[in-house]
Design an enzyme around this catalytic site. Structure first.
Site, PDB file in Angstrom:
ATOM      1  N   ASN A   1       0.824  -1.214   0.000  1.00 48.20           N
ATOM      2  CA  ASN A   1       0.000   0.000   0.000  1.00 48.20           C
ATOM      3  C   ASN A   1       0.849   1.251   0.000  1.00 48.20           C
ATOM      4  OD1 ASN A   1      -0.434   1.844   2.624  1.00 48.20           O
ATOM      5  ND2 ASN A   1       0.312  -0.170   3.246  1.00 48.20           N
TER       6      ASN A   1
ATOM      7  N   CYS B   1       4.804   5.608   9.457  1.00 50.78           N
ATOM      8  CA  CYS B   1       4.238   5.567   8.099  1.00 50.78           C
ATOM      9  C   CYS B   1       5.384   5.680   7.090  1.00 50.78           C
ATOM     10  CB  CYS B   1       3.237   6.698   7.894  1.00 50.78           C
ATOM     11  SG  CYS B   1       2.585   6.689   6.215  1.00 50.78           S
TER      12      CYS B   1
ATOM     13  N   ASN C   1       2.201   7.810  15.601  1.00 48.38           N
ATOM     14  CA  ASN C   1       2.651   7.193  14.356  1.00 48.38           C
ATOM     15  C   ASN C   1       4.025   7.751  13.986  1.00 48.38           C
ATOM     16  OD1 ASN C   1       3.136   6.533  11.677  1.00 48.38           O
ATOM     17  ND2 ASN C   1       0.980   6.560  11.110  1.00 48.38           N
ATOM     18  N   PHE C   2       5.082   6.989  14.344  1.00 48.19           N
ATOM     19  CA  PHE C   2       6.459   7.305  13.936  1.00 48.19           C
ATOM     20  C   PHE C   2       6.866   6.251  12.884  1.00 48.19           C
ATOM     21  CE2 PHE C   2       7.970   8.969  18.418  1.00 48.19           C
ATOM     22  CZ  PHE C   2       7.046  10.003  18.349  1.00 48.19           C
TER      23      PHE C   2
ATOM     24  N   ASN D   1       5.071  -1.365  11.498  1.00 49.22           N
ATOM     25  CA  ASN D   1       4.311  -0.852  10.371  1.00 49.22           C
ATOM     26  C   ASN D   1       4.813  -1.618   9.143  1.00 49.22           C
ATOM     27  OD1 ASN D   1       2.973   0.863   8.424  1.00 49.22           O
ATOM     28  ND2 ASN D   1       2.918   2.447   9.998  1.00 49.22           N
ATOM     29  N   THR D   2       4.301  -1.283   7.975  1.00 43.31           N
ATOM     30  CA  THR D   2       4.710  -1.964   6.754  1.00 43.31           C
ATOM     31  C   THR D   2       6.177  -1.665   6.422  1.00 43.31           C
ATOM     32  OG1 THR D   2       3.776  -0.086   5.596  1.00 43.31           O
ATOM     33  CG2 THR D   2       2.401  -2.046   5.778  1.00 43.31           C
TER      34      THR D   2
HETATM   35  C1  FMN Z   1      -3.798   0.028   3.476  1.00 46.40           C
HETATM   36  C2  FMN Z   1      -3.052   0.212   4.751  1.00 46.40           C
HETATM   37  C3  FMN Z   1      -3.147   1.414   5.430  1.00 46.40           C
HETATM   38  C4  FMN Z   1      -2.443   1.611   6.623  1.00 46.40           C
HETATM   39  N1  FMN Z   1      -2.570   2.796   7.284  1.00 46.40           N
HETATM   40  C5  FMN Z   1      -1.917   2.978   8.474  1.00 46.40           C
HETATM   41  C6  FMN Z   1      -2.087   4.169   9.223  1.00 46.40           C
HETATM   42  O1  FMN Z   1      -2.828   5.087   8.859  1.00 46.40           O
HETATM   43  N2  FMN Z   1      -1.400   4.288  10.395  1.00 46.40           N
HETATM   44  C7  FMN Z   1      -0.576   3.288  10.875  1.00 46.40           C
HETATM   45  O2  FMN Z   1       0.009   3.443  11.955  1.00 46.40           O
HETATM   46  N3  FMN Z   1      -0.419   2.141  10.180  1.00 46.40           N
HETATM   47  C8  FMN Z   1      -1.064   1.961   9.005  1.00 46.40           C
HETATM   48  N4  FMN Z   1      -0.933   0.773   8.319  1.00 46.40           N
HETATM   49  C9  FMN Z   1      -0.030  -0.280   8.851  1.00 46.40           C
HETATM   50  C10 FMN Z   1      -0.779  -1.350   9.627  1.00 46.40           C
HETATM   51  O3  FMN Z   1      -1.391  -0.808  10.784  1.00 46.40           O
HETATM   52  C11 FMN Z   1       0.155  -2.488  10.056  1.00 46.40           C
HETATM   53  O4  FMN Z   1       1.170  -1.954  10.884  1.00 46.40           O
HETATM   54  C12 FMN Z   1       0.833  -3.200   8.889  1.00 46.40           C
HETATM   55  O5  FMN Z   1      -0.073  -3.361   7.808  1.00 46.40           O
HETATM   56  C13 FMN Z   1       1.386  -4.576   9.286  1.00 46.40           C
HETATM   57  O6  FMN Z   1       0.360  -5.409   9.760  1.00 46.40           O
HETATM   58  P1  FMN Z   1      -0.307  -6.576   8.843  1.00 46.40           P
HETATM   59  O7  FMN Z   1       0.800  -7.483   8.423  1.00 46.40           O
HETATM   60  O8  FMN Z   1      -1.326  -7.225   9.752  1.00 46.40           O
HETATM   61  O9  FMN Z   1      -0.926  -5.883   7.676  1.00 46.40           O
HETATM   62  C14 FMN Z   1      -1.634   0.567   7.137  1.00 46.40           C
HETATM   63  C15 FMN Z   1      -1.559  -0.661   6.452  1.00 46.40           C
HETATM   64  C16 FMN Z   1      -2.253  -0.846   5.266  1.00 46.40           C
HETATM   65  C17 FMN Z   1      -2.149  -2.179   4.569  1.00 46.40           C
END
Ligand code: FMN
Length: 376
Positions: free
Chosen positions: A87, A153, A150-151, A217-218
């Site tokens: 994403n 994104c 959120n440190f 986070n990702t």
């Molecule tokens: C489409 C999308 C939007 C996300 N938006 C945020 C966000 O606004 N703030 C945040 O802290 N993490 C955001 N994340 C990260 C997720 O909270 C999470 O840390 C990350 O996807 C890893 O977890 P997972 O393997 O279960 O997806 C987002 C992830 C995705 C896929």
């Protein structure tokens, strides 16, 4: 039935399974549905004060591998297994004024369920540090139980926001401190995994006063390039920017980052995120010392908020506690952190009985390289 409830950073969660900040938590109706489905808590989609405009095209796609071969692609096709989400979605495009009444009505309807407000501001100057404080005051007055900074994104152009804060120990510390000056509720910090030594950023964040750290986070990544079109599988007018990888592919990487922190700070609180869709996945984070876990990708793929995912997580934990009842385990506290101490330097892993190994040095006493062998 065993009791799945747990106390994390001093607050009680009905179970240790939370929806992470992402599309599943971007609206009041989603969050209400998530509580109905049984999630122990939710972290809202990140709320900020700066302008947010998403790209002109899909913000999220899913990468799948063929079951019968080696093809990896975002293309939708039968007989595949999901590897990851990709994403480049920014934080919530709804302003704080939109969020505050929603937080109020969610808490009025579900007072016992935990609502963590994810927030983001800049960190470069006093005005931005003031923005953190404005956000904190807003969400805590609206009734949030905790805040997640959120440190992390990964797609920020601004050098003083998101993962760019999480890559700078000084900014981690200063921003957390600014928040703690006005916070009456608990402060969690979500750190980026994209640093050389996450223990340094974690230390700075705790120094700033954080009550817990969440990760991951990702991970920074690119979509693949199609061999047919020679275009990135996600692009706008042919262009792409670095985006974030989530889902099953990041589970082992995220565990490694988390283990570094739980080992360095065994008495601190951690929330594990990354690649979780079943209790077996979550168990890894618990055994490394996490007190809660969070889920994004798996929930997005399951009716937007993961009703089947949370049902599996809770039934999996019940079954696990039942299987281990003989050990006297009745709650997460009984097995949390049990494998944290099993990660050691490579040289401490046993070698065959007749072989000595001194971490790549000639022997334990003498530092230097081994003598070259014959013919070298
Ligand atoms: C489409 C999308 C939007 C996300 N938006 C945020 C966000 O606004 N703030 C945040 O802290 N993490 C955001 N994340 C990260 C997720 O909270 C999470 O840390 C990350 O996807 C890893 O977890 P997972 O393997 O279960 O997806 C987002 C992830 C995705 C896929």
């Amino acid at each position: 039935m065993a009791d799945l409830s747990t106390v994390f950073t001093g607050i009680r969660f009905e179970n240790p399974f939370l929806l992470a900040s992402a599309p599943p938590t971007e609206s009041e109706s989603n969050i209400m549905r998530a509580y109905e489905a049984g999630w122990g808590g939710v972290v809202t989609k990140t709320i900020g004060l700066h302008p947010v405009v998403n790209v002109a095209g899909p913000k999220t796609k899913f990468i799948r591998a063929d079951n019968s071969g080696t093809r990896v692609s975002m293309q939708k096709r039968p007989d595949t297994t999901l590897m990851a989400s990709w994403n480049w979605e920014l934080i919530s495009d709804k302003p704080m004024d939109w969020w505050l009444p929603k937080i109020r009505s969610i808490k009025a309807a579900w007072p016992e369920r935990m609502l963590v407000a994810s927030i983001m501001a800049g960190s470069g100057n006093d005005k931005e540090l003031g923005n953190w404080q404005t956000l904190v005051q807003g969400v805590q007055d609206a009734g949030a139980d905790a805040i997640e900074l959120n440190f992390s994104c990964p797609h920020m152009d601004r050098v003083d926001m998101g993962a760019n804060v999480g890559k700078d120990p000084v900014l981690c510390s200063v921003s957390t401190q600014a928040v703690k000056e006005v916070a009456r509720i608990l402060v969690w910090v979500k750190l980026t995994p994209a640093t050389a030594n996450i223990v340094e950023e974690a230390a700075a964040t705790f120094l700033g006063g954080a009550d817990a750290i969440a990760s991951s986070n990702t991970f920074p990544s690119l979509p693949l390039i199609s061999a047919d079109t020679l275009d990135f599988e996600v692009n706008v007018d042919g262009y792409v920017a670095s985006g974030g990888l989530g889902g099953p592919a990041i589970l082992p990487q995220s565990l490694a980052k988390m283990a570094e922190m739980t080992q360095a700070f065994p008495h601190r609180e951690f929330s594990g995120i990354g690649g979780i869709s079943t209790f077996e996945h979550a168990l890894n984070y618990f055994l490394l010392g996490c007190g809660t876990v969070q889920v994004a990708t798996a929930a997005m793929l399951d009716h937007a908020i993961g009703p089947n995912v949370i049902a599996e997580l809770t039934s999996g934990m019940h079954a696990f506690l039942e299987r281990n009842a003989g050990r006297g385990w009745t709650s997460l506290a009984d097995f949390r952190g049990l494998r944290r101490g099993k990660i050691v330097p490579h040289s401490e892993i046993a070698r065959p009985a007749d072989a000595g190994y001194h971490g790549g040095y000639a022997d334990a006493e003498e530092e230097g390289y081994a003598e070259p062998g014959p013919g070298a």
